[in-house]
Design a protein around this motif. Structure first.
Motif, mmCIF file in Angstrom:
data_model
loop_
_atom_site.group_PDB
_atom_site.id
_atom_site.type_symbol
_atom_site.label_atom_id
_atom_site.label_comp_id
_atom_site.label_asym_id
_atom_site.label_seq_id
_atom_site.Cartn_x
_atom_site.Cartn_y
_atom_site.Cartn_z
ATOM 1 N N ALA A 1 0.865 -1.179 0.000
ATOM 2 C CA ALA A 1 0.000 0.000 0.000
ATOM 3 C C ALA A 1 0.898 1.224 0.000
ATOM 4 C CB ALA A 1 -0.868 -0.017 1.247
ATOM 5 N N PRO A 2 0.514 2.298 -0.725
ATOM 6 C CA PRO A 2 1.372 3.476 -0.813
ATOM 7 C C PRO A 2 1.739 4.056 0.546
ATOM 8 C CG PRO A 2 -0.512 3.661 -2.300
ATOM 9 C CD PRO A 2 -0.705 2.413 -1.503
ATOM 10 N N LEU A 3 0.862 3.889 1.527
ATOM 11 C CA LEU A 3 1.167 4.437 2.851
ATOM 12 C C LEU A 3 2.359 3.740 3.482
ATOM 13 C CD1 LEU A 3 -2.220 5.037 4.660
ATOM 14 C CD2 LEU A 3 -0.488 6.709 4.014
ATOM 15 N N LEU A 4 2.585 2.504 3.051
ATOM 16 C CA LEU A 4 3.687 1.729 3.624
ATOM 17 C C LEU A 4 4.961 1.958 2.829
ATOM 18 C CD1 LEU A 4 1.923 -1.628 4.415
ATOM 19 C CD2 LEU A 4 2.840 0.022 6.026
ATOM 20 N N MET A 5 5.372 3.184 2.748
ATOM 21 C CA MET A 5 6.559 3.484 1.966
ATOM 22 C C MET A 5 7.492 4.361 2.764
ATOM 23 S SD MET A 5 5.777 4.292 -2.014
ATOM 24 C CE MET A 5 5.945 5.995 -1.710
ATOM 25 N N TYR A 6 8.789 4.062 2.714
ATOM 26 C CA TYR A 6 9.750 4.962 3.330
ATOM 27 C C TYR A 6 10.285 5.849 2.213
ATOM 28 C CZ TYR A 6 13.917 6.783 5.482
ATOM 29 O OH TYR A 6 14.879 7.631 5.937
ATOM 30 N N ARG A 7 10.121 7.144 2.335
ATOM 31 C CA ARG A 7 10.432 8.093 1.254
ATOM 32 C C ARG A 7 9.810 7.570 -0.041
ATOM 33 N NH1 ARG A 7 16.439 9.329 3.160
ATOM 34 N NH2 ARG A 7 16.894 8.265 1.242
ATOM 35 N N ASP A 8 10.583 7.464 -1.138
ATOM 36 C CA ASP A 8 9.949 6.989 -2.369
ATOM 37 C C ASP A 8 10.343 5.538 -2.673
ATOM 38 O OD1 ASP A 8 12.524 7.632 -2.725
ATOM 39 O OD2 ASP A 8 12.290 8.616 -4.667
ATOM 40 N N HIS A 9 10.695 4.793 -1.641
ATOM 41 C CA HIS A 9 11.131 3.409 -1.882
ATOM 42 C C HIS A 9 9.940 2.456 -1.812
ATOM 43 C CE1 HIS A 9 15.219 4.791 -1.877
ATOM 44 N NE2 HIS A 9 14.999 5.423 -0.726
ATOM 45 N N ARG A 10 9.502 2.008 -2.993
ATOM 46 C CA ARG A 10 8.304 1.179 -3.105
ATOM 47 C C ARG A 10 8.624 -0.309 -3.115
ATOM 48 N NH1 ARG A 10 3.652 3.260 -5.118
ATOM 49 N NH2 ARG A 10 3.812 5.477 -5.535
ATOM 50 N N PHE A 11 7.644 -1.071 -2.686
ATOM 51 C CA PHE A 11 7.769 -2.529 -2.758
ATOM 52 C C PHE A 11 7.329 -2.985 -4.152
ATOM 53 C CE2 PHE A 11 6.726 -6.952 -2.017
ATOM 54 C CZ PHE A 11 7.730 -7.355 -1.161
ATOM 55 N N THR A 12 8.270 -3.065 -5.067
ATOM 56 C CA THR A 12 7.957 -3.445 -6.458
ATOM 57 C C THR A 12 8.210 -4.937 -6.660
ATOM 58 O OG1 THR A 12 10.222 -3.044 -7.094
ATOM 59 C CG2 THR A 12 8.691 -1.180 -7.296
ATOM 60 N N ASP A 13 7.862 -5.430 -7.845
ATOM 61 C CA ASP A 13 8.149 -6.844 -8.162
ATOM 62 C C ASP A 13 9.658 -7.099 -8.109
ATOM 63 O OD1 ASP A 13 5.590 -7.774 -8.446
ATOM 64 O OD2 ASP A 13 5.465 -7.183 -10.549
ATOM 65 N N GLU A 14 10.420 -6.123 -8.598
ATOM 66 C CA GLU A 14 11.878 -6.296 -8.595
ATOM 67 C C GLU A 14 12.397 -6.412 -7.157
ATOM 68 O OE1 GLU A 14 14.119 -2.957 -10.072
ATOM 69 O OE2 GLU A 14 16.013 -3.978 -9.560
#
Ligand code: CIZ
Length: 372
Positions: free
Chosen positions: A9-22
């Protein structure tokens, strides 16, 4: 379980580090180690930071060293070596000239200083300069000079968790894994029946039980290990029959007397691997116990641990910032580097005993303060 990007979920992000497939793919082996120690939500937040730290590490040829008591996501997620402070300093000192121009030391400040002292040409970073230690703050260079005035003929052995300034006033440095051997070597070298040993009063008392050298101790204790009591161990034994109890030598001597094994963080790890016990309790800092539990899934761990607020200051976001900014850097005053290095090098020069205690499985209530 594979963690997919869809769960993020976007709220679960530190700065702009997203949980992507990679990120999910690249960090899957780490998740497999940490599963059970971190919640799913924690992982969604931390995996992208781990991924970014690993990328930056490669770009900057940085080495990350972590003490045994660091958080599992640091120990298994980003660290290149996880050891006790002596082993980490020794490792840094033995690096090839062209390897790792930058070292991030994940531990408390007093553990980072010996790395800088032994590897002065490298940039040594500590992710949070406020990561200190109750013991290290309890004694100053001025205290040491006063002590030495009272006992001018006695050599001074300082526990590794002291400032570089205090180490510079010492003849030898030691860690909990080699304290007895260092005390005996110092007494022999100086031809003295007594040794000044500071600052941990509990470690001093545990060492005194193992040697005939008189130990003149300082008066402070570790805020984590001093909280354990013999009553707690008796209760544990009553609730978990057959449990093997491992205690750190910064615990009070009455606690160590109730334990099956007393040893440093490295000594405890070896005991878990070699004693064959099915149920264990580690009377020490929580993250240390978590890390050992993750490494030994076949052992059932009871964890009445105490969190170390200083060790816990080092976090993934702070490691990331340290790599991005190459700060905060550990600096040791030039006037004390030479003397501090002498004390640390003297400790390192004391060779380990020839596997005298390591692999032997000893009966209950043993002590292993003479480790490698
Ligand atoms: O030397 C160390 O790393 C400390 C302070 C304790 C231990 O037992 O590893």
């Amino acid at each position: 379980m594979t963690r997919g990007a869809r769960g993020a979920a976007p709220l679960l992000m530190y700065r702009d580090h997203r949980f992507t497939d990679e990120v999910a793919r690249a960090t899957q082996p780490v998740w497999e180690r940490l599963h059970g120690l971190l919640t799913d939500v924690d992982w969604l937040l931390k995996a992208p930071i781990i991924h970014r730290i690993i990328q930056l590490k490669q770009e900057t040829r940085t080495l990350i060293l972590a003490h045994n008591s660091q958080l599992p996501e640091i120990a298994y997620g980003v660290a290149d070596k996880v050891r006790d402070s002596r082993q980490l300093a020794q490792y840094a000192a033995a690096l090839d000239k062209d390897d790792a121009p930058v070292i991030v030391m994940c531990g408390v400040h007093f553990m980072a200083e010996p790395v800088k002292v032994l590897a002065p040409e490298r940039t040594v970073l500590i992710p949070d300069v406020a990561a200190s230690w109750s013991l290290a703050e309890s004694i100053t260079g001025a205290d040491m000079r006063l002590l030495k005035q009272h006992y001018p003929a006695a050599p001074v052995v300082s526990y590794v968790n002291t400032s570089a300034e205090v180490k510079a006033e010492s003849d030898y440095c030691c860690t909990s894994s080699n304290a007895v051997r260092v005390v005996e070597a110092a007494a022999k070298e100086f031809g003295s029946p007594r040794v000044l040993f500071e600052p941990d009063r509990n470690l001093a008392a545990n060492v005194a039980k193992e040697t005939s050298i008189e130990i003149i101790a300082w008066h402070v204790t570790c805020m984590v290990h001093d909280r354990f009591t013999p009553e707690l161990i008796c209760e544990l034994r009553a609730h978990v029959p057959g449990v093997r109890v491992l205690a750190h030598p910064e615990c009070p001597p009455e606690v160590c007397a109730e334990a099956d094994f007393t040893g440093s963080t490295s000594g405890m790890i070896r005991d878990v691997q070699t004693s064959g016990a099915a149920k264990m309790v580690m009377v020490t800092e929580c993250s240390m116990a978590d890390n050992v539990a993750a490494e030994n899934p076949g052992v059932d761990f009871v964890r009445p641990c105490v969190l170390c607020p200083h060790m816990q200051r080092i976090t993934l976001p702070k490691i990331l910032t340290a790599l991005e900014t190459l700060s905060p850097q550990v600096e040791v005053d030039e006037n004390i580097v030479h003397a501090a290095r002498r004390a640390v090098e003297r400790m390192l020069a004391i060779s380990p005993p020839r596997s005298r205690h390591h692999h032997a499985i000893t009966p209950a209530r043993s002590s292993r303060l003479r480790e490698a």
